[in-house]
Design a protein around this motif. Sequence first.
Motif, PDB file in Angstrom:
ATOM      1  N   GLY A  22       0.794  -1.211   0.000  1.00 26.33           N
ATOM      2  CA  GLY A  22       0.000   0.000   0.000  1.00 26.33           C
ATOM      3  C   GLY A  22       0.832   1.269   0.000  1.00 26.33           C
ATOM      4  N   ARG A  23       0.217   2.352   0.507  1.00 27.29           N
ATOM      5  CA  ARG A  23       0.897   3.646   0.578  1.00 27.29           C
ATOM      6  C   ARG A  23       0.873   4.163   2.002  1.00 27.29           C
ATOM      7  N   LEU A  24       1.857   5.000   2.334  1.00 28.50           N
ATOM      8  CA  LEU A  24       2.000   5.501   3.698  1.00 28.50           C
ATOM      9  C   LEU A  24       2.052   7.020   3.693  1.00 28.50           C
ATOM     10  N   PHE A  25       1.080   7.650   4.373  1.00 30.35           N
ATOM     11  CA  PHE A  25       1.184   9.075   4.669  1.00 30.35           C
ATOM     12  C   PHE A  25       2.090   9.192   5.896  1.00 30.35           C
ATOM     13  N   SER A  26       3.276   9.750   5.700  1.00 29.45           N
ATOM     14  CA  SER A  26       4.300   9.654   6.752  1.00 29.45           C
ATOM     15  C   SER A  26       4.463  10.906   7.591  1.00 29.45           C
ATOM     16  N   GLY A  27       3.678  11.973   7.332  1.00 30.33           N
ATOM     17  CA  GLY A  27       3.848  13.183   8.124  1.00 30.33           C
ATOM     18  C   GLY A  27       5.284  13.666   8.078  1.00 30.33           C
ATOM     19  N   ASP A  28       5.848  13.940   9.254  1.00 31.64           N
ATOM     20  CA  ASP A  28       7.256  14.343   9.354  1.00 31.64           C
ATOM     21  C   ASP A  28       8.153  13.196   9.796  1.00 31.64           C
ATOM     22  N   HIS A  29       7.584  12.018   9.998  1.00 33.39           N
ATOM     23  CA  HIS A  29       8.372  10.903  10.519  1.00 33.39           C
ATOM     24  C   HIS A  29       9.419  10.432   9.520  1.00 33.39           C
ATOM     25  N   LEU A  30       9.034  10.340   8.266  1.00 34.35           N
ATOM     26  CA  LEU A  30       9.923   9.820   7.227  1.00 34.35           C
ATOM     27  C   LEU A  30       9.838  10.747   6.027  1.00 34.35           C
ATOM     28  N   LEU A  31      10.929  11.484   5.784  1.00 35.34           N
ATOM     29  CA  LEU A  31      11.013  12.447   4.691  1.00 35.34           C
ATOM     30  C   LEU A  31      12.152  12.044   3.765  1.00 35.34           C
TER      31      LEU A  31
END
Length: 360
Positions: free
Chosen positions: A216-225
């Motif tokens: 799938g896909r991951l909305f990562s916020g600021d955790h993983l850029l």
Amino acid sequence: MADSRSGQDEPAAPEAAPAVHDHGGGVRAVEVPIPDNPLGHTLVYVVDTDRGPVLVDTGWDDPGSWDVLTAGLAACGTAAGEVYGVVVTHHHPDHHGLSGRVREASGAWIALHAADAAIVRRTRETRPERWFTYMTAKLEAAGAPEEHVAPLRGGPRRRTSLPGLSPALPDREIVHGELLDLPGRRLRGVWTPGHTPGHVCLHLEEDHPAELPGRGRLFSGDHLLPGITPHVGLYEDPDDATATDPLGDYLDSLERIGRLAPAEVLPAHQHAFTDAPGRVRDLLAHHEERLTALHALLREPLTLWQVAVRMEWNRPWEQIPYGSRNIAVSEAEAHLRRLVKLGVVEPVAGSEPVAYVAVR
């Protein structure tokens, strides 16, 4: 503005169209600007559901940012008044800032992890004087020079210019491992503390629209850029003296996302990317190098301020602005606490301000 040559008004310059990215599968992103910030913008994701659009983050609470968000929603074929819900990855003002305004326009619910919801409540309830007293004492204990501490003694007069004074209270909770209320979609909360105590990533458990391999896909916020190492500092609470370990939390959270292995990551800044496990390995190595370098610095006793001054940042210490120095001190303490927890650094007995030294 009048045209002195013709005596007629000049035509208004056309506003630039908002930057909108279509990621396929009913997911788009709007670049919502962050005023006077090198990050430039927050990527606000618009996720189609059977009940209307759901936003992942909302952007900075600023009139210009609101105008861009609403124009971006129009470009996506919807409007702020049609938003069904807002899912906030964490409480920082470039993510949570416009949530309240979206709710006012649409009646949308706002969801946030309980740990960050507690920070929102505390921010709304704590008097500014309490924060300034707390930060003054913290910096004095760190060994900061008087010229750095002195501006904080001005108290609330400085506070009025800061964002996020009254962030919107959420009305729903994001629970780790549970699906959120997105009719027709499968979006699961993944608790990833570190950047904040209640930071979450959001796993869209659906086949990738371009059939990329992965989960799938991951909305990562600021955790993983893709190209930035997120700030990991202390979980500041004037009324709680618990010795937290935010860097340890962050490293554990990184490994959790590495094991998840999504096909694509949709971060809150920069751009979408693949190979989440590879990026996780890079960040784990980065922090290991920083911890090793800090351990080497502490062959001699140093105060927290001296540690921050000597650590490597993205520019020389002399060029770091006042407010950013406070952030650097917080990040230095998070790394220092990690070494103390690992048992390789200890405070020097009787030192004032407290100094720390490597013990093995």
